[in-house]
Design an enzyme around this catalytic site. Structure first.
Site, PDB file in Angstrom:
ATOM      1  N   VAL A   1      -9.115  -6.210  18.870  1.00 25.10           N
ATOM      2  CA  VAL A   1      -7.938  -6.864  19.312  1.00 25.10           C
ATOM      3  C   VAL A   1      -7.905  -7.216  20.525  1.00 25.10           C
ATOM      4  O   VAL A   1      -8.520  -6.986  21.478  1.00 25.10           O
ATOM      5  CB  VAL A   1      -6.876  -5.570  19.307  1.00 25.10           C
ATOM      6  CG1 VAL A   1      -5.468  -5.874  19.806  1.00 25.10           C
ATOM      7  CG2 VAL A   1      -6.700  -5.144  17.848  1.00 25.10           C
TER       8      VAL A   1
ATOM      9  N   GLU B   1     -19.631   2.468  12.180  1.00 24.69           N
ATOM     10  CA  GLU B   1     -20.158   3.179  13.369  1.00 24.69           C
ATOM     11  C   GLU B   1     -19.490   2.879  14.611  1.00 24.69           C
ATOM     12  O   GLU B   1     -18.947   1.584  14.636  1.00 24.69           O
ATOM     13  CB  GLU B   1     -21.752   2.543  13.389  1.00 24.69           C
ATOM     14  CG  GLU B   1     -22.684   3.068  12.512  1.00 24.69           C
ATOM     15  CD  GLU B   1     -23.752   2.366  11.871  1.00 24.69           C
ATOM     16  OE1 GLU B   1     -23.643   1.024  12.245  1.00 24.69           O
ATOM     17  OE2 GLU B   1     -24.151   2.369  10.820  1.00 24.69           O
TER      18      GLU B   1
ATOM     19  N   ASN C   1     -17.102   5.119  23.146  1.00 24.96           N
ATOM     20  CA  ASN C   1     -16.024   4.374  22.863  1.00 24.96           C
ATOM     21  C   ASN C   1     -14.688   4.857  22.330  1.00 24.96           C
ATOM     22  O   ASN C   1     -14.400   5.061  21.179  1.00 24.96           O
ATOM     23  CB  ASN C   1     -16.042   3.116  21.719  1.00 24.96           C
ATOM     24  CG  ASN C   1     -15.141   2.014  21.583  1.00 24.96           C
ATOM     25  OD1 ASN C   1     -14.095   2.180  22.124  1.00 24.96           O
ATOM     26  ND2 ASN C   1     -15.538   0.882  20.830  1.00 24.96           N
TER      27      ASN C   1
ATOM     28  N   TYR D   1      -9.921   5.486  15.001  1.00 26.45           N
ATOM     29  CA  TYR D   1     -10.281   5.995  13.812  1.00 26.45           C
ATOM     30  C   TYR D   1      -9.815   7.477  13.134  1.00 26.45           C
ATOM     31  O   TYR D   1      -9.158   7.503  12.016  1.00 26.45           O
ATOM     32  CB  TYR D   1     -11.720   5.800  13.632  1.00 26.45           C
ATOM     33  CG  TYR D   1     -12.404   4.686  14.071  1.00 26.45           C
ATOM     34  CD1 TYR D   1     -11.596   3.441  13.256  1.00 26.45           C
ATOM     35  CD2 TYR D   1     -13.486   4.407  14.731  1.00 26.45           C
ATOM     36  CE1 TYR D   1     -12.134   2.126  13.869  1.00 26.45           C
ATOM     37  CE2 TYR D   1     -14.009   3.280  15.082  1.00 26.45           C
ATOM     38  CZ  TYR D   1     -13.233   2.039  14.411  1.00 26.45           C
ATOM     39  OH  TYR D   1     -13.736   0.698  14.803  1.00 26.45           O
TER      40      TYR D   1
HETATM   41  C1  LIG Z   1     -10.414  -0.151  19.669  1.00 28.51           C
HETATM   42  C2  LIG Z   1      -9.160  -1.203  19.474  1.00 28.51           C
HETATM   43  C3  LIG Z   1      -9.566  -2.078  18.382  1.00 28.51           C
HETATM   44  C4  LIG Z   1      -7.830  -0.553  19.345  1.00 28.51           C
HETATM   45  O1  LIG Z   1      -6.943  -1.557  19.160  1.00 28.51           O
HETATM   46  P1  LIG Z   1      -5.477  -1.486  19.339  1.00 28.51           P
HETATM   47  O2  LIG Z   1      -4.629  -2.475  18.705  1.00 28.51           O
HETATM   48  O3  LIG Z   1      -5.130  -1.460  20.674  1.00 28.51           O
HETATM   49  O4  LIG Z   1      -4.924  -0.089  18.740  1.00 28.51           O
HETATM   50  P2  LIG Z   1      -3.745   0.462  18.090  1.00 28.51           P
HETATM   51  O5  LIG Z   1      -2.656  -0.077  19.245  1.00 28.51           O
HETATM   52  O6  LIG Z   1      -3.355   0.249  16.657  1.00 28.51           O
HETATM   53  O7  LIG Z   1      -4.020   1.974  18.472  1.00 28.51           O
HETATM   54  C5  LIG Z   1      -3.706   2.920  17.444  1.00 28.51           C
HETATM   55  C6  LIG Z   1      -4.291   4.439  18.202  1.00 28.51           C
HETATM   56  O8  LIG Z   1      -5.562   4.207  18.585  1.00 28.51           O
HETATM   57  C7  LIG Z   1      -5.676   5.109  19.651  1.00 28.51           C
HETATM   58  N1  LIG Z   1      -6.136   4.196  20.927  1.00 28.51           N
HETATM   59  C8  LIG Z   1      -6.072   2.924  20.888  1.00 28.51           C
HETATM   60  N2  LIG Z   1      -6.294   2.499  22.153  1.00 28.51           N
HETATM   61  C9  LIG Z   1      -6.682   3.367  22.905  1.00 28.51           C
HETATM   62  C10 LIG Z   1      -7.145   3.574  24.209  1.00 28.51           C
HETATM   63  N3  LIG Z   1      -7.579   2.621  24.983  1.00 28.51           N
HETATM   64  N4  LIG Z   1      -7.308   5.021  24.581  1.00 28.51           N
HETATM   65  C11 LIG Z   1      -6.930   6.063  23.874  1.00 28.51           C
HETATM   66  N5  LIG Z   1      -6.480   5.942  22.702  1.00 28.51           N
HETATM   67  C12 LIG Z   1      -6.387   4.756  22.162  1.00 28.51           C
HETATM   68  C13 LIG Z   1      -4.518   5.727  20.020  1.00 28.51           C
HETATM   69  O9  LIG Z   1      -4.340   6.876  19.394  1.00 28.51           O
HETATM   70  C14 LIG Z   1      -3.430   4.914  19.199  1.00 28.51           C
HETATM   71  O10 LIG Z   1      -2.307   5.385  18.843  1.00 28.51           O
HETATM   72  P3  LIG Z   1      -1.003   5.321  19.954  1.00 28.51           P
HETATM   73  O11 LIG Z   1      -0.826   4.057  20.697  1.00 28.51           O
HETATM   74  O12 LIG Z   1       0.338   5.670  18.961  1.00 28.51           O
HETATM   75  O13 LIG Z   1      -1.543   6.428  20.909  1.00 28.51           O
HETATM   76  C15 LIG Z   1      -9.130  -2.239  20.767  1.00 28.51           C
HETATM   77  O14 LIG Z   1      -9.164  -1.531  22.003  1.00 28.51           O
HETATM   78  C16 LIG Z   1     -10.347  -3.314  20.967  1.00 28.51           C
HETATM   79  O15 LIG Z   1     -10.386  -4.631  20.373  1.00 28.51           O
HETATM   80  N6  LIG Z   1     -11.557  -2.638  21.550  1.00 28.51           N
HETATM   81  C17 LIG Z   1     -12.635  -3.446  21.767  1.00 28.51           C
HETATM   82  C18 LIG Z   1     -13.520  -3.678  20.373  1.00 28.51           C
HETATM   83  C19 LIG Z   1     -13.974  -2.441  19.998  1.00 28.51           C
HETATM   84  O16 LIG Z   1     -14.376  -1.386  20.580  1.00 28.51           O
HETATM   85  N7  LIG Z   1     -13.755  -2.303  18.674  1.00 28.51           N
HETATM   86  C20 LIG Z   1     -14.400  -1.062  17.885  1.00 28.51           C
HETATM   87  C21 LIG Z   1     -15.756  -1.008  17.657  1.00 28.51           C
HETATM   88  S1  LIG Z   1     -16.030   0.361  16.672  1.00 28.51           S
END
Ligand SMILES: CC(C)(COP(=O)(O)OP(=O)(O)OC[C@H]1O[C@@H](n2cnc3c(N)ncnc32)[C@H](O)[C@@H]1OP(=O)(O)O)[C@@H](O)C(=O)NCCC(=O)NCCS
Length: 149
Positions: free
Chosen positions: A66, A98, A103, A110
């Protein structure tokens, strides 16, 4: 995801190692591949993507990301929900992915979406060297739908 989305998708590769356009093209044309794109409701701008693959009744989420400005707004949750609907409609019963042990954001994402840790691949990632945690989602239809209401 279509070819037209690729400039946004490649530009959105903030994390390392970043995928190239050729890698995303390979995914787009992969016979077992499927992808979803998210756009911001407010601005219409590209917000994120998810790439998955399915073989028979098993799927793998290959990549999800995202864009930083759109994080913590439920975009990844919605991408995962779209993926779950797609997998259920395709007769998939289990999904794996994975993630780097460090992270935390992805691990929490997840876990919140009913994946559970099912294994570890020691020293799987390089630069930096790190274990991969394997997460699994059992696609028991009633359970997933009920929890996601
Ligand atoms: C991981 C990632 C995809 C999450 O995307 P996002 O759109 O921010 O996630 P969401 O808003 O849908 O979050 C859903 C839940 O995930 C968890 N979460 C998401 N980001 C978080 C953070 N920075 N710290 C802690 N929990 C987190 C929370 O439980 C959250 O629910 P809440 O907001 O109600 O507390 C995003 O941080 C990203 O793109 N990271 C870089 C790429 C990456 O690491 N991809 C995964 C590789 S395996």
């Amino acid at each position: 995801m279509t070819e037209a989305d690729l400039p946004d998708v490649v530009r959105g590769e903030y994390e390392k190692p970043a995928w190239t356009r050729a890698q995303f093209e390979g995914e787009l044309h992969h016979p077992q591949g499927w992808q979803f794109i998210a756009h911001s409701r407010k601005t219409g701008q590209f917000a994120g993507y998810l790439c998955g693959r399915s073989v028979a009744d098993e799927s793998e989420i290959i990549k999800i990301a995202v864009v930083p400005d759109c994080r913590r707004q439920g975009v990844a949750r919605q991408l995962l929900q779209a993926a779950v609907r797609h997998m259920q409609c395709s007769g998939v019963t289990r999904c794996f992915l994975e993630v780097r042990q460090s992270n935390v954001a992805a691990r929490k994402l997840y876990e919140k979406n009913l994946f559970h840790q099912s294994g570890v691949r020691r020293k799987y990632y390089s630069e930096p060297l790190e274990d991969a945690l394997i997460f699994k989602l059992d696609l028991v239809e009633e359970k997933v739908e009920k929890e996601q209401e």
